[in-house]
Design a protein around this motif. Structure first.
Motif, PDB file in Angstrom:
ATOM      1  N   SER A 296      33.032   9.506  26.591  1.00 27.99           N
ATOM      2  CA  SER A 296      32.584  10.838  26.203  1.00 27.99           C
ATOM      3  C   SER A 296      31.345  11.159  27.027  1.00 27.99           C
ATOM      4  CB  SER A 296      32.257  10.889  24.710  1.00 27.99           C
ATOM      5  OG  SER A 296      31.202   9.999  24.386  1.00 27.99           O
ATOM      6  N   GLY A 297      31.331  12.324  27.615  1.00 27.62           N
ATOM      7  CA  GLY A 297      30.218  12.713  28.464  1.00 27.62           C
ATOM      8  C   GLY A 297      30.686  13.627  29.570  1.00 27.62           C
ATOM      9  N   ILE A 298      29.988  13.584  30.687  1.00 29.02           N
ATOM     10  CA  ILE A 298      30.290  14.450  31.833  1.00 29.02           C
ATOM     11  C   ILE A 298      31.124  13.669  32.832  1.00 29.02           C
ATOM     12  CG2 ILE A 298      29.299  15.756  33.750  1.00 29.02           C
ATOM     13  CD1 ILE A 298      26.822  16.178  31.993  1.00 29.02           C
ATOM     14  N   LEU A 299      32.240  14.228  33.221  1.00 31.89           N
ATOM     15  CA  LEU A 299      33.126  13.618  34.203  1.00 31.89           C
ATOM     16  C   LEU A 299      33.107  14.489  35.453  1.00 31.89           C
ATOM     17  CD1 LEU A 299      35.079  11.189  34.404  1.00 31.89           C
ATOM     18  CD2 LEU A 299      36.929  12.745  33.792  1.00 31.89           C
ATOM     19  N   GLN A 300      32.592  13.939  36.563  1.00 34.22           N
ATOM     20  CA  GLN A 300      32.519  14.691  37.824  1.00 34.22           C
ATOM     21  C   GLN A 300      33.752  14.397  38.653  1.00 34.22           C
ATOM     22  OE1 GLN A 300      27.793  14.839  38.762  1.00 34.22           O
ATOM     23  NE2 GLN A 300      29.304  16.144  39.728  1.00 34.22           N
ATOM     24  N   VAL A 301      34.572  15.439  38.877  1.00 35.62           N
ATOM     25  CA  VAL A 301      35.893  15.260  39.474  1.00 35.62           C
ATOM     26  C   VAL A 301      36.221  16.459  40.360  1.00 35.62           C
ATOM     27  CG1 VAL A 301      36.782  13.847  37.591  1.00 35.62           C
ATOM     28  CG2 VAL A 301      36.934  16.331  37.430  1.00 35.62           C
ATOM     29  N   ASP A 302      37.388  16.375  40.991  1.00 34.04           N
ATOM     30  CA  ASP A 302      37.912  17.532  41.703  1.00 34.04           C
ATOM     31  C   ASP A 302      38.746  18.366  40.726  1.00 34.04           C
ATOM     32  OD1 ASP A 302      40.314  16.164  41.406  1.00 34.04           O
ATOM     33  OD2 ASP A 302      40.249  15.324  43.430  1.00 34.04           O
ATOM     34  N   PHE A 322      33.041  20.165  38.206  1.00 30.97           N
ATOM     35  CA  PHE A 322      33.893  20.192  39.385  1.00 30.97           C
ATOM     36  C   PHE A 322      33.065  20.076  40.666  1.00 30.97           C
ATOM     37  CE2 PHE A 322      36.723  22.559  36.349  1.00 30.97           C
ATOM     38  CZ  PHE A 322      37.657  21.549  36.246  1.00 30.97           C
ATOM     39  N   CYS A 323      33.765  19.798  41.730  1.00 23.15           N
ATOM     40  CA  CYS A 323      33.139  19.453  43.005  1.00 23.15           C
ATOM     41  C   CYS A 323      32.999  20.687  43.894  1.00 23.15           C
ATOM     42  CB  CYS A 323      33.974  18.376  43.700  1.00 23.15           C
ATOM     43  SG  CYS A 323      33.384  17.936  45.339  1.00 23.15           S
ATOM     44  N   LEU A 324      31.767  21.028  44.236  1.00 25.01           N
ATOM     45  CA  LEU A 324      31.519  22.177  45.100  1.00 25.01           C
ATOM     46  C   LEU A 324      32.022  21.920  46.520  1.00 25.01           C
ATOM     47  CD1 LEU A 324      30.212  24.959  44.667  1.00 25.01           C
ATOM     48  CD2 LEU A 324      28.098  24.033  45.627  1.00 25.01           C
ATOM     49  N   ALA A 325      32.033  20.653  46.920  1.00 21.50           N
ATOM     50  CA  ALA A 325      32.535  20.325  48.257  1.00 21.50           C
ATOM     51  C   ALA A 325      34.021  20.620  48.381  1.00 21.50           C
ATOM     52  CB  ALA A 325      32.266  18.853  48.578  1.00 21.50           C
ATOM     53  N   HIS A 326      34.786  20.425  47.299  1.00 25.48           N
ATOM     54  CA  HIS A 326      36.213  20.747  47.346  1.00 25.48           C
ATOM     55  C   HIS A 326      36.418  22.249  47.506  1.00 25.48           C
ATOM     56  CE1 HIS A 326      37.086  16.654  46.044  1.00 25.48           C
ATOM     57  NE2 HIS A 326      38.362  16.904  46.270  1.00 25.48           N
ATOM     58  N   ALA A 327      35.625  23.043  46.768  1.00 22.12           N
ATOM     59  CA  ALA A 327      35.739  24.495  46.910  1.00 22.12           C
ATOM     60  C   ALA A 327      35.343  24.920  48.317  1.00 22.12           C
ATOM     61  CB  ALA A 327      34.851  25.183  45.881  1.00 22.12           C
ATOM     62  N   ARG A 328      34.280  24.338  48.845  1.00 17.61           N
ATOM     63  CA  ARG A 328      33.826  24.669  50.202  1.00 17.61           C
ATOM     64  C   ARG A 328      34.890  24.278  51.237  1.00 17.61           C
ATOM     65  NH1 ARG A 328      31.286  22.218  54.568  1.00 17.61           N
ATOM     66  NH2 ARG A 328      29.614  23.416  55.557  1.00 17.61           N
ATOM     67  N   ARG A 329      35.543  23.153  51.007  1.00 15.87           N
ATOM     68  CA  ARG A 329      36.526  22.647  51.966  1.00 15.87           C
ATOM     69  C   ARG A 329      37.675  23.632  52.177  1.00 15.87           C
ATOM     70  NH1 ARG A 329      37.529  17.225  50.006  1.00 15.87           N
ATOM     71  NH2 ARG A 329      35.422  16.978  50.834  1.00 15.87           N
ATOM     72  N   TRP A 411      34.918  28.100  38.213  1.00 15.88           N
ATOM     73  CA  TRP A 411      33.508  28.456  38.353  1.00 15.88           C
ATOM     74  C   TRP A 411      32.625  27.804  37.297  1.00 15.88           C
ATOM     75  CZ3 TRP A 411      31.452  30.473  42.504  1.00 15.88           C
ATOM     76  CH2 TRP A 411      30.125  30.897  42.454  1.00 15.88           C
ATOM     77  N   ASP A 412      33.096  27.726  36.072  1.00 21.10           N
ATOM     78  CA  ASP A 412      32.264  27.145  35.015  1.00 21.10           C
ATOM     79  C   ASP A 412      31.923  25.692  35.325  1.00 21.10           C
ATOM     80  OD1 ASP A 412      31.062  27.464  32.281  1.00 21.10           O
ATOM     81  OD2 ASP A 412      32.432  25.805  31.848  1.00 21.10           O
ATOM     82  N   GLY A 413      32.921  24.922  35.785  1.00 24.22           N
ATOM     83  CA  GLY A 413      32.666  23.524  36.143  1.00 24.22           C
ATOM     84  C   GLY A 413      31.901  23.379  37.446  1.00 24.22           C
ATOM     85  N   LEU A 414      32.113  24.312  38.375  1.00 16.55           N
ATOM     86  CA  LEU A 414      31.404  24.258  39.653  1.00 16.55           C
ATOM     87  C   LEU A 414      29.910  24.531  39.488  1.00 16.55           C
ATOM     88  CD1 LEU A 414      33.908  26.117  42.022  1.00 16.55           C
ATOM     89  CD2 LEU A 414      33.354  23.678  42.047  1.00 16.55           C
ATOM     90  N   THR A 415      29.548  25.287  38.472  1.00 15.44           N
ATOM     91  CA  THR A 415      28.141  25.651  38.259  1.00 15.44           C
ATOM     92  C   THR A 415      27.515  24.890  37.096  1.00 15.44           C
ATOM     93  OG1 THR A 415      28.850  27.526  36.881  1.00 15.44           O
ATOM     94  CG2 THR A 415      28.446  27.949  39.231  1.00 15.44           C
ATOM     95  N   LEU A 416      28.153  23.831  36.624  1.00 12.54           N
ATOM     96  CA  LEU A 416      27.558  23.039  35.539  1.00 12.54           C
ATOM     97  C   LEU A 416      26.228  22.429  35.980  1.00 12.54           C
ATOM     98  CD1 LEU A 416      27.847  21.930  32.672  1.00 12.54           C
ATOM     99  CD2 LEU A 416      29.123  19.989  33.628  1.00 12.54           C
ATOM    100  N   PHE A 417      26.080  22.171  37.279  1.00 10.77           N
ATOM    101  CA  PHE A 417      24.821  21.590  37.768  1.00 10.77           C
ATOM    102  C   PHE A 417      23.642  22.539  37.571  1.00 10.77           C
ATOM    103  CE2 PHE A 417      26.154  24.108  41.337  1.00 10.77           C
ATOM    104  CZ  PHE A 417      24.989  24.461  42.019  1.00 10.77           C
ATOM    105  N   LEU A 418      23.922  23.845  37.353  1.00 11.76           N
ATOM    106  CA  LEU A 418      22.845  24.804  37.075  1.00 11.76           C
ATOM    107  C   LEU A 418      22.379  24.728  35.628  1.00 11.76           C
ATOM    108  CD1 LEU A 418      24.247  27.940  38.955  1.00 11.76           C
ATOM    109  CD2 LEU A 418      22.579  26.268  39.785  1.00 11.76           C
ATOM    110  N   ARG A 419      23.159  24.044  34.769  1.00  9.89           N
ATOM    111  CA  ARG A 419      22.803  23.937  33.355  1.00  9.89           C
ATOM    112  C   ARG A 419      22.426  22.522  32.931  1.00  9.89           C
ATOM    113  NH1 ARG A 419      27.578  26.730  33.736  1.00  9.89           N
ATOM    114  NH2 ARG A 419      28.814  25.091  32.734  1.00  9.89           N
ATOM    115  N   ASP A 426      28.487  17.916  43.847  1.00  6.90           N
ATOM    116  CA  ASP A 426      29.837  17.543  44.277  1.00  6.90           C
ATOM    117  C   ASP A 426      30.125  16.120  43.833  1.00  6.90           C
ATOM    118  OD1 ASP A 426      28.626  15.788  46.176  1.00  6.90           O
ATOM    119  OD2 ASP A 426      28.424  17.458  47.571  1.00  6.90           O
ATOM    120  N   SER A 427      31.339  15.686  44.098  1.00  6.51           N
ATOM    121  CA  SER A 427      31.771  14.330  43.739  1.00  6.51           C
ATOM    122  C   SER A 427      31.908  13.455  44.971  1.00  6.51           C
ATOM    123  CB  SER A 427      33.107  14.387  42.972  1.00  6.51           C
ATOM    124  OG  SER A 427      34.115  14.991  43.770  1.00  6.51           O
ATOM    125  N   ASN A 428      31.121  13.745  46.003  1.00  7.79           N
ATOM    126  CA  ASN A 428      31.192  12.941  47.228  1.00  7.79           C
ATOM    127  C   ASN A 428      30.821  11.489  46.979  1.00  7.79           C
ATOM    128  OD1 ASN A 428      32.008  15.116  48.687  1.00  7.79           O
ATOM    129  ND2 ASN A 428      30.036  15.527  49.633  1.00  7.79           N
TER     130      ASN A 428
END
Length: 514
Positions: A296-302, A322-329, A411-419, A426-428
């Motif tokens: 239980s917690g935060i799972l950083q994934v694609d 979610f991974c911002l690098a995947h969206a950028r790719r 978008w909600d998962g991509l911007t979780l790092f803002l909260r 990203d998940s690099n």
């Protein structure tokens, strides 16, 4: 399919729609062909300096930033190079400063004569010049003989004393623990297949077959399985875990071919690697759910659907980042094939986000969150507005529309790092963990069985974690195996053998000795 003249509609509106549909399909096929050519022949880097002909600075009006260039948003480089001329970094090399811990073997070169050439008097030493070079002794095979003397009493027949046989990693085998550890490390840390190791041993007169070495590998994995499971449980107990998967071909003898199974990587560290691999026969929700039953917690994934199903089935206990690098790719792929100005704009906007992340890397979660809210949140809000405006102007099946929709849908998962300041952009971290698997797969092609793949996951996890902590995996693995096999480390003490604990104990001993 060939279109006959008679099949063409006579209605101008219908004909127009057909032409537009065919044009869109041709564009989609052209982009697919260009993408395939780029993957085969093009550069893999996603850095903006590589994507464009000139190294452009970020001149985006209100998006301008004087931040240092961002870390790479892909799995090809640990850090991105600046768009301008990069500052020259000091090379990390051992020039005139060879490590102190290495043993010194002195070689004294005396002059041919120590008599004075003028008066023939005896010369005396007035100084010396010392230089050091790095030397190597190739691996030396030796036979380790264990002798157990027997002692008996001359007065009775029951007084025979002899030391007990030491437990061995390979019972009744011909290999010491150090040799087996060498085979394992060579394969899973340095990607040397077993058949090559057989050839190397044959060069020193030791004739073994690959099946023998494979048996050593399986036995080592059996001994280390408990330590591996402890490492996995430790990682999954963290409040934030990275996860990713990569294919692993496994031989299917009955069908005379391989079938595609999966390695799942779990990590909890923001460094390039910090967790073990898990072997599974597939990559569906059932497989990942079985690995993260109690998480239980935060799972950083694609954006893979299995992770989304996992989060839904856990009733909110798992939050996806979610991974911002995947969206950028996806925008990088569009730019490489179509040179889309909008795709380049998105890449530049995300470049500014990564520049801020480079500044705050290493800071506390609270500090990162404050900076992100003040500087990154406006950039992401502006980006979302641009994406929303543009997507309505595009053909829904175009590659650019697909890239925009992917970003907006996640978008909600991509911007979780803002909260949450603990979350990475990203998940690099876990993507880079797949490199050892890819290197091993390139040399070994496939695993011979599911059992072999499980052994691969166990051993690769342990030796690559040792590499992450800058340890010699040979020394670490040999010591761990000797402790476990001999019984010096009991099952309730296995936590002492986790890489980070083992290294800490060694450092404390070294400091005490100094």
């Amino acid at each position: 399919m060939t279109i006959r003249r008679g099949a063409l509609p006579t209605d101008p509106t219908a004909l127009t729609e057909m032409v537009l549909a065919l044009d869109a399909e041709n564009e989609k096929l052209r982009v697919a062909m260009e993408t395939l050519k780029e993957k085969i022949f093009g550069k893999r880097s996603e850095r903006l300096a590589v994507l464009v002909d000139e190294q452009l600075a970020l001149e985006l009006g209100d998006l301008e930033t004087d931040a240092t260039p961002p870390a790479a948003a892909n799995d090809d480089a640990a850090a991105a190079k600046p768009l301008g001329k990069p500052p020259r970094k000091k090379a990390r090399r051992n020039i005139d400063a060879l490590p102190r811990h290495l043993p010194r073997c002195e070689q004294v070169l005396e002059p041919e004569a120590t008599a004075c050439p003028c008066c023939q008097g005896r010369l005396h030493k007035i100084g010396e010049d010392v230089s050091e070079v790095l030397d190597v002794i190739p691996a030396i095979l030796r036979v380790l003989r264990t002798i157990r003397p027997k002692y008996g009493c001359r007065s009775c027949t029951d007084g025979v004393v002899q030391a007990k046989v030491l437990p061995r990693l390979i019972e009744s085998g011909m290999a010491s623990t150090a040799l087996v550890a060498h085979v394992v490390v060579s394969k899973f840390a340095w990607y040397l297949p077993l058949y090559r190791q057989v050839q190397i041993l044959a060069g020193q007169g030791i004739q073994l077959d690959r099946a023998t070495l494979a048996g050593w590998v399986r036995r080592t994995a059996w001994w280390l399985k408990s330590l591996y499971e402890l490492q996995l449980r430790t990682i999954q107990s963290a409040p934030r875990v990275f996860c990713d998967e990569t294919p692993m071909p496994v031989l299917d003898p009955g069908r005379h071919r391989t079938r595609i199974c999966q390695f799942w990587a779990h990590a909890m560290d923001d460094r390039p690697w910090g967790g073990p691999y898990v072997f599974a026969a597939g990559r569906g929700t059932e497989q990942i759910a079985g690995q993260l039953t109690d998480f239980s917690g935060i799972l950083q994934v694609d954006g893979y659907a299995a992770y989304k199903a996992l989060a839904r089935n856990h009733g909110g206990a798992i939050q996806l980042a979610f991974c911002l690098a995947h969206a950028r790719r996806k925008f990088v792929e569009v730019f490489k094939t179509t040179q889309s100005p909008f795709a380049r704009e998105v890449i530049e906007r995300l470049q500014a986000v990564y520049a801020i992340e480079a500044e705050i890397r290493g800071s506390s979660a609270e500090q990162r969150l404050a900076v992100r809210r003040a500087r990154t949140a406006p950039l992401m809000a502006a980006l979302k507005a641009r994406l929303t405006t543009m997507v309505g102007q595009l053909f829904s099946q175009s590659k650019l529309a697909e890239a925009i929709n992917y970003a907006l849908n996640h978008w909600d998962g991509l911007t979780l790092f803002l909260r949450d300041g603990r979350v990475e952009v990203d998940s690099n971290t876990v993507e880079r963990s797949m490199r050892p698997i890819a290197m091993g797969r390139r040399n070994s092609l496939f695993s011979g069985s599911e059992g072999g793949a499980e052994s691969w996951a166990i051993l690769s996890s342990i030796v690559n974690t040792a590499k992450l902590y800058e340890l010699d995996p040979q020394i670490y693995l040999t010591d761990v195996l000797e402790r476990i096999v001999s019984g010096r480390t009991k099952s309730h003490q296995l936590h002492e053998l986790l890489v980070w604990n083992w290294k800490g104990a060694r450092e404390r001993i070294a400091q005490a000795a100094a």
